[in-house]
Design a protein around this motif. Structure first.
Motif, mmCIF file in Angstrom:
data_model
loop_
_atom_site.group_PDB
_atom_site.id
_atom_site.type_symbol
_atom_site.label_atom_id
_atom_site.label_comp_id
_atom_site.label_asym_id
_atom_site.label_seq_id
_atom_site.Cartn_x
_atom_site.Cartn_y
_atom_site.Cartn_z
ATOM 1 N N CYS A 100 0.386 0.966 0.106
ATOM 2 C CA CYS A 100 -0.240 0.503 -0.964
ATOM 3 C C CYS A 100 -0.296 -0.723 -1.591
ATOM 4 N N ILE A 101 -1.556 -1.206 -1.990
ATOM 5 C CA ILE A 101 -1.553 -2.583 -2.564
ATOM 6 C C ILE A 101 -1.789 -2.536 -4.054
ATOM 7 N N ILE A 102 -1.103 -3.256 -4.720
ATOM 8 C CA ILE A 102 -0.919 -3.130 -6.294
ATOM 9 C C ILE A 102 -1.862 -4.234 -6.756
ATOM 10 N N ASP A 103 -2.953 -3.982 -7.702
ATOM 11 C CA ASP A 103 -3.728 -4.813 -8.237
ATOM 12 C C ASP A 103 -3.614 -4.789 -9.903
ATOM 13 N N ILE A 104 -3.332 -6.063 -10.182
ATOM 14 C CA ILE A 104 -3.236 -6.251 -11.941
ATOM 15 C C ILE A 104 -4.235 -7.195 -12.271
ATOM 16 N N GLU A 105 -5.372 -6.686 -12.882
ATOM 17 C CA GLU A 105 -6.443 -7.646 -13.214
ATOM 18 C C GLU A 105 -6.175 -8.269 -14.344
ATOM 19 N N ILE A 106 -7.053 -9.558 -14.757
ATOM 20 C CA ILE A 106 -6.779 -10.295 -16.100
ATOM 21 C C ILE A 106 -7.470 -9.133 -17.255
ATOM 22 N N PRO A 107 -6.800 -8.807 -18.219
ATOM 23 C CA PRO A 107 -7.029 -7.738 -19.156
ATOM 24 C C PRO A 107 -8.539 -7.440 -19.445
ATOM 25 N N GLU A 108 -9.185 -8.867 -19.815
ATOM 26 C CA GLU A 108 -10.723 -9.086 -20.328
ATOM 27 C C GLU A 108 -11.416 -8.557 -19.085
ATOM 28 N N GLY A 130 -8.104 -4.726 0.226
ATOM 29 C CA GLY A 130 -7.190 -3.928 0.685
ATOM 30 C C GLY A 130 -7.703 -2.499 1.050
ATOM 31 N N LEU A 131 -8.880 -1.917 0.563
ATOM 32 C CA LEU A 131 -9.633 -0.810 1.017
ATOM 33 C C LEU A 131 -10.341 -0.975 2.273
ATOM 34 N N GLY A 132 -10.544 -2.231 2.500
ATOM 35 C CA GLY A 132 -10.913 -2.605 3.942
ATOM 36 C C GLY A 132 -10.011 -2.611 4.825
ATOM 37 N N TYR A 133 -8.702 -2.651 4.641
ATOM 38 C CA TYR A 133 -7.439 -2.709 5.462
ATOM 39 C C TYR A 133 -7.126 -1.381 5.332
ATOM 40 N N GLN A 134 -7.758 -0.540 4.859
ATOM 41 C CA GLN A 134 -7.491 1.114 4.811
ATOM 42 C C GLN A 134 -6.014 1.367 4.137
ATOM 43 N N LYS A 135 -5.612 0.526 3.062
ATOM 44 C CA LYS A 135 -4.590 0.762 2.093
ATOM 45 C C LYS A 135 -5.102 1.246 0.757
ATOM 46 N N LYS A 136 -4.274 2.190 0.413
ATOM 47 C CA LYS A 136 -4.260 2.816 -1.092
ATOM 48 C C LYS A 136 -4.381 1.491 -2.083
ATOM 49 N N ILE A 137 -5.083 1.714 -3.098
ATOM 50 C CA ILE A 137 -4.984 0.821 -4.124
ATOM 51 C C ILE A 137 -4.389 1.423 -5.552
ATOM 52 N N ILE A 138 -3.435 0.500 -6.036
ATOM 53 C CA ILE A 138 -2.876 0.933 -7.506
ATOM 54 C C ILE A 138 -3.178 -0.094 -8.056
ATOM 55 N N THR A 139 -4.183 0.358 -9.308
ATOM 56 C CA THR A 139 -4.833 -0.820 -10.016
ATOM 57 C C THR A 139 -4.472 -0.564 -11.655
ATOM 58 N N THR A 140 -4.384 -1.458 -12.373
ATOM 59 C CA THR A 140 -4.084 -1.126 -13.954
ATOM 60 C C THR A 140 -5.902 -1.547 -14.521
ATOM 61 N N ASN A 141 -6.959 -1.556 -13.421
ATOM 62 C CA ASN A 141 -8.271 -1.953 -14.100
ATOM 63 C C ASN A 141 -8.834 -0.309 -14.292
ATOM 64 N N PHE A 142 -8.736 0.134 -15.445
ATOM 65 C CA PHE A 142 -9.354 1.375 -15.738
ATOM 66 C C PHE A 142 -10.569 1.741 -15.677
ATOM 67 N N LYS A 143 -11.446 0.500 -15.576
ATOM 68 C CA LYS A 143 -12.869 0.366 -15.657
ATOM 69 C C LYS A 143 -13.469 0.759 -14.444
ATOM 70 N N VAL A 161 -5.321 4.904 -10.475
ATOM 71 C CA VAL A 161 -5.382 4.009 -11.826
ATOM 72 C C VAL A 161 -4.052 4.251 -12.638
ATOM 73 N N ILE A 162 -3.486 3.241 -13.041
ATOM 74 C CA ILE A 162 -2.218 3.356 -13.902
ATOM 75 C C ILE A 162 -2.304 2.702 -15.005
ATOM 76 N N ASP A 163 -1.434 2.818 -16.102
ATOM 77 C CA ASP A 163 -1.380 2.166 -17.405
ATOM 78 C C ASP A 163 -0.708 0.891 -17.222
ATOM 79 N N ARG A 164 -1.166 -0.052 -17.713
ATOM 80 C CA ARG A 164 -0.207 -1.443 -17.587
ATOM 81 C C ARG A 164 0.830 -1.286 -18.519
ATOM 82 N N TYR A 165 0.774 -0.766 -19.688
ATOM 83 C CA TYR A 165 1.650 -0.643 -20.668
ATOM 84 C C TYR A 165 2.773 0.322 -20.204
ATOM 85 N N ASN A 166 2.328 1.336 -19.584
ATOM 86 C CA ASN A 166 3.580 2.352 -19.370
ATOM 87 C C ASN A 166 3.299 2.966 -17.696
#
Length: 336
Positions: A237-245, A256-269, A284-289
């Motif tokens: 899996c590849i972690i993605d932590i976007e700029i909050p805004e 990451g998806l192109g490489y057939q890897k799962k994505i764990i992201t804080t980007n709930f949008k 999708v995970i919570d960036r604060y918890n």
């Protein structure tokens, strides 16, 4: 540029350089003064006057963002090339910069940000991905990996994820890169402002920049591209932590998806993204918890047809064809 040349184009690149005191930044202070200074000194025109490519004949202008491109310059290009097709692609958000002042000068405008596409009525096209030359069949060494630059709260989020990984037996490789410490005086002023605004909180950015925090996940040098690629190949899996805004999907997500890897992201949008909202490979995970479902990350990448079709279109060769809306590419200039 490489892909355009593969598809038969003659290409020249003009590198985009954001000029100081640019008044079009959303958060810029003293905007009226900046605007007057900018206009009186013709900063963009002076910057681009060093290039002679404008006097050639061109079929296409592809502008990536265009921090420094100016309406005067665009009018000149169109005067010299009456039949030129001008395409603007934004892979930064209109929440940070007033790119929309350029819209009237382009035949087509695309954005990587789904929310911006709705708000400004422009075409949505996520970033491209490039095929993995080494293949995706490396032995898996890491459940999670992350390699990226320091910004916003990225360090704090990664440290929370690291703690969770240690407590739950999850293998990981994390590296946060710092390549520019900036001006000592400016950074110190930012540090003082942070302390005044956030009393009692640690200014991780300042402490990391100046060695007050020593951490093996911090690197003051770029990770060698081959090493980085090998780590991605060896990750589940590849972690993605976007700029909050930011709401647009990062290149890390698409690649990451192109490489057939799962994505764990804080980007709930991403849950509202028209192309990726139902993708089973995105967690999708919570960036604060940040709590990571160990069962979910252990499951194999899902190769269902709808998501594969989307990724096929976003592979760079097809992405180029979409953005230029053509079958054959001739002479063009890329403004990057």
């Amino acid at each position: 540029m490489n892909e355009l040349e593969i598809q038969g184009a003659y290409v020249e690149i003009i590198y985009d350089q954001c000029q100081k005191f640019n008044p079009n930044f959303i958060k810029s202070s003293f905007r009226i003064i900046r605007k007057c200074y900018y206009k009186l000194n013709n900063l963009n025109i002076k910057y681009h006057s060093q290039f002679d490519q404008w006097d050639k004949e061109w079929d296409y202008l592809l502008c990536i963002n265009g921090w420094s491109i100016d309406p005067i310059l665009l009018k000149k290009i169109k005067t010299l090339n009456p039949n030129i097709k001008c395409i603007l692609y934004l892979w930064d958000s209109l929440k940070t910069f007033r790119f929309n002042c350029l819209f009237p000068f382009f035949d087509k405008v695309y954005t990587f940000d789904y929310q911006d596409s709705i708000k400004y009525n422009i075409d949505y096209l996520p970033l491209f991905w490039v095929e993995n030359k080494n293949g995706n069949h490396s032995e898996i060494k890491y459940d999670l990996s992350f390699i990226g630059k320091l910004h916003s709260d990225r360090y704090e989020v990664i440290k929370k994820i690291e703690k969770y990984c240690r407590n739950n037996g999850i293998n990981y490789y994390f590296k946060i890169i710092i390549t520019n410490r900036g001006s000592n005086i400016i950074e110190y002023i930012k540090h003082l402002l942070f302390k005044l605004k956030n009393r009692g909180q640690i200014d991780y950015r300042y402490d990391l920049l100046y060695g007050k925090i020593i951490d093996p996940i911090i690197s003051f040098n770029y990770v060698d591209p081959i090493v980085a690629q090998n780590i991605i190949n060896a990750s589940r899996c590849i972690i993605d932590i976007e700029i909050p805004e930011q709401s647009g999907l990062t290149n890390r997500t698409i690649q990451g998806l192109g490489y057939q890897k799962k994505i764990i992201t804080t980007n709930f949008k991403i849950k509202n993204d028209v192309l990726f909202q139902n993708n089973p490979n995105i967690i999708v995970i919570d960036r604060y918890n940040p709590i990571i479902n160990t069962e979910a990350i252990s499951q194999n990448y899902s190769s269902d047809k709808p998501n594969n079709t989307i990724l096929e279109k976003l592979r760079i060769d097809n992405w180029i064809k979409i953005i230029l809306n053509m079958k054959k590419i001739n002479d063009m200039i890329v403004f990057k």
